[in-house]
Design an enzyme around this catalytic site. Structure first.
Site, PDB file in Angstrom:
ATOM      1  N   HIS A  97       0.839  -1.201   0.000  1.00  0.00           N
ATOM      2  CA  HIS A  97       0.000   0.000   0.000  1.00  0.00           C
ATOM      3  C   HIS A  97       0.871   1.247   0.000  1.00  0.00           C
ATOM      4  O   HIS A  97       1.928   1.289   0.639  1.00  0.00           O
ATOM      5  CB  HIS A  97      -0.917   0.005   1.227  1.00  0.00           C
ATOM      6  N   PRO A  98       0.448   2.296  -0.679  1.00  0.00           N
ATOM      7  CA  PRO A  98       1.222   3.551  -0.714  1.00  0.00           C
ATOM      8  C   PRO A  98       0.987   4.370   0.555  1.00  0.00           C
ATOM      9  O   PRO A  98       0.003   4.185   1.267  1.00  0.00           O
ATOM     10  CB  PRO A  98       0.637   4.270  -1.932  1.00  0.00           C
TER      11      PRO A  98
ATOM     12  N   ALA B 207      -9.201   3.006   5.544  1.00  0.00           N
ATOM     13  CA  ALA B 207     -10.216   3.081   4.480  1.00  0.00           C
ATOM     14  C   ALA B 207     -10.666   4.533   4.377  1.00  0.00           C
ATOM     15  O   ALA B 207     -11.504   4.991   5.159  1.00  0.00           O
ATOM     16  CB  ALA B 207     -11.389   2.157   4.784  1.00  0.00           C
TER      17      ALA B 207
END
Length: 477
Positions: free
Chosen positions: A376-377, A431
């Site tokens: 994930h970035p 999220a």
């Protein structure tokens, strides 16, 4: 491996059927006409009938006629039918008949009475026999002959079919025959629906199903743990109707089927319960009384077949991985492993496929899951600034305004990213569609105080939440 049974159906939010008159419930009465079509050596069968009669513990008599059984069935034709016919016609209640073709051929006056009353006469097969051990070709031959004989006796081919004593082939054969507007050899729902597979994993032309019932059915007068009196029958029907009527008033209309047999409920000690129930139903104004062909026409007009664009459980492996390999960031191996699960129609929704992908993720080693986290970035990090995020991540970060930060906000994110990665060894994951800039910053500052185990578990949960959103963009919820 694929699981062909559909355990999801309409799910938590079924469609509003939009019954005529904004009815809370559609009530449908079926009269099964089987008398003269049951097992009998006179009909070329190997033994006498043993199903659904007053004979307790009845068993087939191989090669012999069973006089008592025969006369009980004859009662249904000679007396029971006419009692039901008078009851329904006097109350002006529409009826669908499940007519066994050979039984109809042996009862021309009954057929004429059905037609005079504008009852729908659907097919109940060629003979009232058990098809579970029949060869597929033999069952197909009987189906073809049932349609031919029915058409000859009634004057038109049947629009619907309920075989009843089915085999594993029955539904597929009925759909493949191509001439039935509806079939009912299914008990799995309270609303009609379109079937586009045969229960064996093979696609078929869309077939409308109007589910039937074995619970609101007078057959339970002749089965163990069934109804012992008309009062029990009436109470069960009334409770069923009351539940459906109340749910319909709350915005979830359904259908109630009632199955009847001339030789069973046609007996006077039971018929009175049916009469009371008809009067009870007619005492409510938000009820649509219909034949099954009317329901079928309504469903075609208001809920035509609409194929689902993506069916994960029916995809070949390469397509499945190509479609869903990016749901977990840069981790197609999760889709590869999920494909090997027992996927079925229940996984053709966002929630269903999310569960399968999460199972693959959760069962992976900690090192593999860490790899997903590190894929994930950073939030508002260098990849975002260089426009090198995946399409999904770009949209997600933009949805929270992370693509339009002030210089001060960007500096704060950069500082937090560096501190977080140095402490935990993977980027901060959240999220963003559940949040905005302010709540993301607050979570960032709060979670940095967690232990690594706490944060690893939290990050994994957030990865799953991101996957859920991504699937909801692709599949029905």
């Amino acid at each position: 491996m694929r699981y062909v049974r559909d355990m999801r159906g309409y799910g938590a939010n079924p469609p509003n059927p939009q019954w005529p008159g904004a009815a809370n419930v559609c009530v449908q009465f079926v009269v099964n006409y089987e008398e003269g079509g049951e097992n009998n050596i006179l009909h070329g069968d190997a033994a006498s009938e043993a199903f659904l009669s007053e004979v307790v513990g009845a068993a087939p008599w191989p090669g012999k006629r069973h006089w008592n059984m025969e006369s009980i069935y004859e009662y249904g034709a000679r007396a029971g039918f006419w009692r039901l016919h008078r009851m329904f016609t006097e109350a002006n209640v529409p009826v669908t008949v499940y007519g066994v073709a050979t039984a109809l051929a042996r009862s021309p006056d009954h057929v004429a009475a059905m037609q005079d009353a504008d009852w729908e006469i659907a097919s109940h097969g060629l003979k009232w026999i058990d098809y579970r051990d029949h060869a597929e070709a033999d069952e197909l031959a009987d189906l073809v002959e049932a349609v031919r004989l029915h058409t000859e006796v009634v004057g038109e081919r049947p629009k619907g079919l309920y075989l009843g004593r089915t085999s594993v082939y029955s539904v597929r054969l009925a759909a493949a025959e191509g001439g039935f507007e509806w079939i009912s050899d299914i008990y799995d729902d309270e609303l009609p629906y379109w079937l586009d597979h045969d229960g064996h994993g093979n696609a078929i032309r869309p077939q409308l199903v109007i589910p039937y019932t074995l619970d609101a059915n007078d057959m339970r007068f002749a089965t163990a743990q069934g109804f012992n009196s008309g009062d029990q029958f009436y109470a069960y029907l009334k409770d069923s109707f009351d539940t459906l009527y109340r749910e319909g008033a709350a915005g979830r209309p359904r259908m109630m089927s009632i199955g009847l047999h001339c030789r069973l409920v046609g007996r006077p000690g039971r018929a009175e319960a049916l009469r009371r129930f008809i009067e009870y139903v007619q005492g409510h104004d938000k009820v649509w009384l219909a034949r099954r062909q009317d329901i079928a026409q309504h469903w075609r007009d208001n809920h035509p077949y609409q194929p689902q664009a993506l069916r994960p459980s029916r995809m070949p492996r390469d397509e499945f991985v190509q479609r869903f390999g990016g749901i977990f960031e840069h981790s197609p191996w999760i889709a590869e492993r999920a494909f090997e699960f027992e996927l079925g129609p229940a996984h053709d929704s966002a929630g269903g496929l999310h569960n399968a992908l999460c199972r693959a993720f959760r069962s992976a080693s900690e090192t593999e899951r860490l790899g997903v986290l590190t894929a994930h970035p950073d939030l508002a990090g260098k990849l975002a600034q260089a426009r090198r995020l995946t399409e999904e991540s770009t949209k997600e970060q933009a949805s929270a305004g992370l693509d339009a930060l002030t210089d001060a906000e960007r500096a704060r994110f950069t500082e937090l990213n560096a501190t977080y990665v140095e402490k935990f060894g993977f980027p901060f994951i959240i999220a963003v569609r559940d949040n905005d800039k302010a709540s993301i910053l607050k979570a960032f500052e709060t979670r940095i105080a967690n232990t690594r185990d706490q944060e690893f578990a939290t990050a994994c949960k957030q990865v799953e939440r991101i996957a859920w959103y991504r699937l909801n963009d692709l599949l029905p919820s």
